[in-house]
Design an enzyme around this catalytic site. Structure first.
Site, PDB file in Angstrom:
ATOM      1  N   GLY A  57       0.816  -1.215   0.000  1.00  0.00           N
ATOM      2  CA  GLY A  57       0.000   0.000   0.000  1.00  0.00           C
ATOM      3  C   GLY A  57       0.845   1.258   0.000  1.00  0.00           C
ATOM      4  O   GLY A  57       0.603   2.191  -0.780  1.00  0.00           O
ATOM      5  N   LYS A  58       1.875   1.278   0.829  1.00  0.00           N
ATOM      6  CA  LYS A  58       2.714   2.482   0.935  1.00  0.00           C
ATOM      7  C   LYS A  58       3.602   2.623  -0.291  1.00  0.00           C
ATOM      8  O   LYS A  58       3.849   3.741  -0.761  1.00  0.00           O
ATOM      9  CB  LYS A  58       3.545   2.436   2.210  1.00  0.00           C
ATOM     10  CG  LYS A  58       2.678   2.539   3.466  1.00  0.00           C
ATOM     11  CD  LYS A  58       3.510   2.703   4.708  1.00  0.00           C
ATOM     12  CE  LYS A  58       2.633   2.787   5.942  1.00  0.00           C
ATOM     13  NZ  LYS A  58       1.921   1.539   6.251  1.00  0.00           N
ATOM     14  N   ASP A  61      11.068  -6.947   0.700  1.00  0.00           N
ATOM     15  CA  ASP A  61      10.444  -7.719   1.784  1.00  0.00           C
ATOM     16  C   ASP A  61      11.104  -9.073   1.829  1.00  0.00           C
ATOM     17  O   ASP A  61      11.696  -9.522   0.848  1.00  0.00           O
ATOM     18  CB  ASP A  61       8.929  -7.857   1.584  1.00  0.00           C
ATOM     19  CG  ASP A  61       8.209  -8.054   2.913  1.00  0.00           C
ATOM     20  OD1 ASP A  61       7.702  -7.057   3.468  1.00  0.00           O
ATOM     21  OD2 ASP A  61       8.188  -9.203   3.402  1.00  0.00           O
ATOM     22  N   ARG A  67       4.394 -12.718   0.700  1.00  0.00           N
ATOM     23  CA  ARG A  67       4.045 -11.301   0.782  1.00  0.00           C
ATOM     24  C   ARG A  67       4.525 -10.548  -0.449  1.00  0.00           C
ATOM     25  O   ARG A  67       3.854  -9.638  -0.939  1.00  0.00           O
ATOM     26  CB  ARG A  67       4.628 -10.700   2.054  1.00  0.00           C
ATOM     27  CG  ARG A  67       3.939 -11.223   3.326  1.00  0.00           C
ATOM     28  CD  ARG A  67       4.735 -10.922   4.579  1.00  0.00           C
ATOM     29  NE  ARG A  67       4.815  -9.498   4.870  1.00  0.00           N
ATOM     30  CZ  ARG A  67       3.880  -8.802   5.505  1.00  0.00           C
ATOM     31  NH1 ARG A  67       2.784  -9.396   5.926  1.00  0.00           N
ATOM     32  NH2 ARG A  67       4.042  -7.523   5.725  1.00  0.00           N
ATOM     33  N   GLY A  85      15.844  -7.264   5.798  1.00  0.00           N
ATOM     34  CA  GLY A  85      15.947  -5.816   5.962  1.00  0.00           C
ATOM     35  C   GLY A  85      17.255  -5.375   6.597  1.00  0.00           C
ATOM     36  O   GLY A  85      17.789  -4.311   6.292  1.00  0.00           O
ATOM     37  N   ASP A 114       8.590   0.532   7.472  1.00  0.00           N
ATOM     38  CA  ASP A 114       7.255   0.183   7.999  1.00  0.00           C
ATOM     39  C   ASP A 114       7.347  -1.224   8.573  1.00  0.00           C
ATOM     40  O   ASP A 114       7.060  -2.208   7.911  1.00  0.00           O
ATOM     41  CB  ASP A 114       6.222   0.252   6.867  1.00  0.00           C
ATOM     42  CG  ASP A 114       4.803  -0.009   7.373  1.00  0.00           C
ATOM     43  OD1 ASP A 114       3.987  -0.558   6.607  1.00  0.00           O
ATOM     44  OD2 ASP A 114       4.519   0.322   8.535  1.00  0.00           O
ATOM     45  N   CYS A 141       1.778   0.074  12.921  1.00  0.00           N
ATOM     46  CA  CYS A 141       0.318   0.168  13.039  1.00  0.00           C
ATOM     47  C   CYS A 141      -0.115  -0.406  14.384  1.00  0.00           C
ATOM     48  O   CYS A 141      -1.033  -1.238  14.464  1.00  0.00           O
ATOM     49  CB  CYS A 141      -0.374  -0.541  11.886  1.00  0.00           C
ATOM     50  SG  CYS A 141       0.217  -2.211  11.617  1.00  0.00           S
TER      51      CYS A 141
END
Lengths: 351, 464
Positions: free
Chosen positions: B271-272, B289, B294, B320, B334, B390
């Protein structure tokens, strides 16, 4: 010694007032209490006479042979003495004529009589004009006077009678005989006279119910509540006599099983006056905010920390949202919409 | 015949076959209590955790947050600039409005940073103790961290005293903790944010500009309507993408300039990354990722929204923490987190609060710190890193920022400052509800009339 015939006449006149008759007078008339109760004048007036063993003092102006003590009922002094009845009738005619031209066919004496009946109920003249403009059919209702007098004899106050008439649209459905029958039915199931009056004032449509309907509903409610609670429930919420028993049972089961609420809390709240969805909305809101927890078996016997049913459903949306979570009414209304969406989604899934 | 012998017992035939084998049972059977005990579901477990650790932090706001998390989420529609559909017109006709356009008209005044006093550690622990009925005051590990006046000298044993001490003698423990209790202790330690009051500069730079081409439509506060599914244009690209509108705030905080090289360290589900592409500003975007499943989802989303000719996008599959070279102007980190909303709604074994994932959950904050440190290292000097989660958990929000800064200062020569992004909170105050108690960033709180978030984001500027 007075004969039974004269005793009957005297008692007939005396029964117009709530009086206490001494037993000495009854002995004087060679009458027993049972005989008095059997007398036709007593039957028609339906009054309960109390007897005392004490002889009362004589009143100088009264018949020395009659020993009685009387109390006139306390009546409020009429404040409408200065009202010009003719002018009021003219106003009523003018107002009603705008709505119903047929008023001209009703004789003025009849209209005056009807207006006087309503005026004697301590109603404000301006309100009387409004009253007849909204209910012009009352001007030709012949049994209005009989109805009002009958209700007064049952103990209803003038103000209450007027409020009752304001809620009725069709006076033809409200006849004295029907009211008497309905009152007898409720008396037979064990309801006190005052409670019957309260029930009737809250919902005059109970006169439409038959003996069988009332009895069936009372029996169905006895499966959920004690007999005394059933009668209290009917007095506080007469609409329960008309609602579908399925709806009543659904509300009861939801509140009892999902919320763990006792019958006592249900009696103190207005559960059966509101919709089931309202109860569900309030309950789900409290559960999701954390103010309402489902009772676990281990906690039975301890004091519940959940709010009582009265505080959950009997207040306005704004007060409720403020009390539980310090939120405003817009947030609570948004929550109700979200809950409705979830229900619609679940029901689509089930289909 | 048997009934003559045993007239009062229950004769139970094991099977319908008529044979001589019968099982005589007594009437009374002892019920197994364990069968009657209802198991706590994973989402219930998560809710209990949140009530224990979030309620003391958010206090009077917690009932409102709790009911919003348990209710239906509100979505925004990110307009796809690569599509030929007139999405703006379609969405406006539905009654939605562009929140970016609305924010542009809000003038930023001098916003006084009114952060609430952080909750005292002692109060938090006592409230948690009451909940768990665990006496943690005897725990030596916690006592050490509580003692703020301890000097460095007292941490080490005086060697002169050690000669006469009985350290070689066996001292039995006062209390032995079970595995469950150890887990609770670990959870209580990691569930609390201890503000070390590190001396990091909070810098207020020039105002962040809102991207011209980024358009996000939402319904007005209180309106719970849903957007209809988007329709494809003749090229097969969808008109808009539905996402949590709060997700665009970290993208806005990045303040992407034309031709910037951008890294999205934990990109999936995408989404981002999509929002970054919709700004039409970056020179290149690297979406990374670690999980294949995913990444497949990320590829699928980008296929529906971005044309094939989009060469500026690179999808990579690396850990990451492997990103260490300062190659990027802007880095978005994120990180994986508690995903508060998701764990309350999804009651499956894959839920982060299932028993099998307890250790993974306890190590989450460390993982987040490592990812943020990697993000800082992969950013060029003068560039910016935006950290976002989130979750409402303070240890995973301000706590990770604090831990990452401490590690950067202790182990590298990198100099960083926190950038003040309260202007974003001010611009979007009519759309989102912000929490004023964060130390290093901004936090969007869910509310019933604007059920977005939770979304925490913080901006770090690398100086050298």
């Amino acid at each position: 010694m007075y004969s039974k015939y004269y005793a009957n006449i005297i008692l007939n006149r005396l029964f117009q007032y709530p009086i206490t008759i001494s037993q000495s007078y009854l002995r004087y008339c060679s009458l027993t209490m049972l005989q008095v109760k059997d007398m036709s004048c007593f039957q028609s007036q339906r009054r309960f006479i109390q007897t005392t063993t004490k002889t009362n003092s004589l009143d100088e102006d009264s018949d020395p042979l009659i020993k009685y003590k009387y109390q006139f009922p306390k009546r409020k002094p009429k404040t409408t003495n200065n009202v010009d009845i003719n002018e009021l009738v003219t106003q009523v005619i003018q107002k009603v004529h705008l709505i119903d031209k047929m008023i001209t066919s009703i004789p003025k004496t009849t209209i005056k009589k009807q207006v006087e009946i309503i005026l004697n109920l301590d109603a404000n003249p301006s309100i009387i004009v409004e009253f007849f403009s909204k209910k012009p059919s009352f001007l030709k209702a012949e049994h209005l006077g009989i109805l009002v007098e009958g209700l007064k004899k049952y103990g209803l106050k003038e103000g209450d009678i007027f409020k009752l008439l304001c809620t009725i649209d069709n006076l033809e459905e409200l006849k004295m005989k029907k009211i008497e029958t309905t009152f007898d039915i409720f008396r037979s199931v064990g309801m006190a006279n005052n409670d019957i009056i309260k029930t009737f004032l809250r919902n005059p449509n109970i006169v439409r119910l038959s003996y069988k309907q009332i009895l069936n509903r009372v029996d169905s409610l006895k499966a959920l509540f004690k007999t005394s609670d059933v009668l209290s429930l009917i007095t506080s919420t007469p609409d329960i006599l008309f609602d579908s028993m399925d709806e009543v049972t659904k509300k009861f089961m939801y509140v009892h099983q999902n919320m763990g609420v006792t019958q006592r809390q249900m009696m103190y709240s207005s559960l059966f006056q509101c919709r089931l969805q309202h109860v569900i909305n309030r309950h789900m809101f409290l559960e999701r905010t954390g103010f309402f927890t489902k009772e676990i078996k281990q906690n039975i016997g301890r004091l519940s920390t959940n709010p009582i049913l009265q505080n959950i459903i009997d207040n306005s949306d704004a007060d409720f949202a403020k009390m539980y979570g310090n939120m405003d009414v817009a947030e609570y209304q948004a929550f109700c919409k979200l809950l409705a969406k979830e229900r619609a989604f679940v029901s689509e899934d089930e289909i | 015949m048997l009934t003559n012998v045993f007239p009062k017992c229950l004769i139970y035939r094991q099977s319908k076959r008529i044979d001589s084998s019968v099982l005589i049972k007594r009437y009374k059977q002892k019920k197994k209590r364990s069968l009657n005990l209802s198991k706590q579901s994973t989402s219930e477990r998560a809710l209990v955790y949140f009530d224990t650790y979030y309620k003391p932090v958010y206090k009077n706001l917690w009932p409102s947050i709790r009911v919003s998390l348990l209710s239906g989420q509100k979505y925004g529609a990110l307009v796809n600039n690569f599509s030929n559909c007139d999405s703006c017109n379609i969405l406006s006709k539905l009654g939605a409005h562009d929140i970016i356009e609305k924010a542009k008209h809000v003038h930023v005044e001098e916003v006084k940073h009114q952060s609430e006093k952080p909750v005292k550690y002692e109060e938090l622990i006592s409230s948690i103790d009451q909940k768990q009925n665990l006496d943690l005051s005897d725990d030596l590990y916690l006592k050490e961290s509580d003692d703020s006046e301890s000097s460095d000298d007292e941490e080490f044993v005086n060697p002169d005293l050690a000669k006469d001490s009985d350290l070689h003698e066996f001292v039995p423990v006062e209390r032995v903790y079970t595995e469950k209790e150890s887990l609770l202790i670990e959870e209580s330690y990691k569930g609390v944010f201890i503000d070390n009051d590190i001396n990091v500069d909070v810098v207020k730079d020039e105002e962040i500009t809102l991207p011209d081409h980024l358009k996000v439509f939402t319904f007005k506060p209180g309106n719970v309507s849903d957007f209809p599914p988007p329709k494809p244009d003749p090229a097969g690209l969808l008109g808009y993408y539905m996402l949590d509108a709060a997700s665009i705030l970290p993208v806005i905080a990045l303040d992407i300039k034309p031709n910037d090289k951008v890294l999205d360290l934990c990109a999936a589900p995408g989404g981002k990354s999509l929002a970054i592409l919709q700004t039409l500003l970056p020179g290149s975007l690297t979406s990374n990722d670690i999980a294949s499943s995913r990444l497949r989802r990320l590829t699928e989303i980008l296929r529906w929204y971005c044309p094939d000719k989009e060469n500026s996008l690179t999808i990579t599959k690396h850990h990451g923490e492997e990103f260490n070279t300062p190659d990027y102007d802007k880095v978005l980190v994120d990180v994986p987190c508690n995903t508060d909303r998701h764990v309350l709604m999804e009651d499956t074994e894959n839920n982060l609060f299932s028993v099998s994932r307890d250790n993974e959950r306890l190590l989450l904050a460390d993982k987040q710190k490592q990812l943020l440190v990697a993000g800082i290292k992969s950013c060029k000097p003068g560039g910016s890193i935006v950290y976002s989660t989130c979750t409402l958990s303070p240890p995973q929000n301000d706590g990770v920022i604090q831990a990452a800064i401490e590690e950067i200062w202790n182990e590298t020569q990198i100099d960083i400052v926190i950038q003040d992004i309260s202007c974003i909170a001010h611009k979007f105050k009519d759309t989102f509800r912000f929490y004023k108690g964060c130390r290093y960033g901004q936090l969007v709180l869910p509310s019933l009339i604007a059920n977005f978030g939770p979304m925490y984001f913080s901006k770090i500027r690398r100086l050298k």
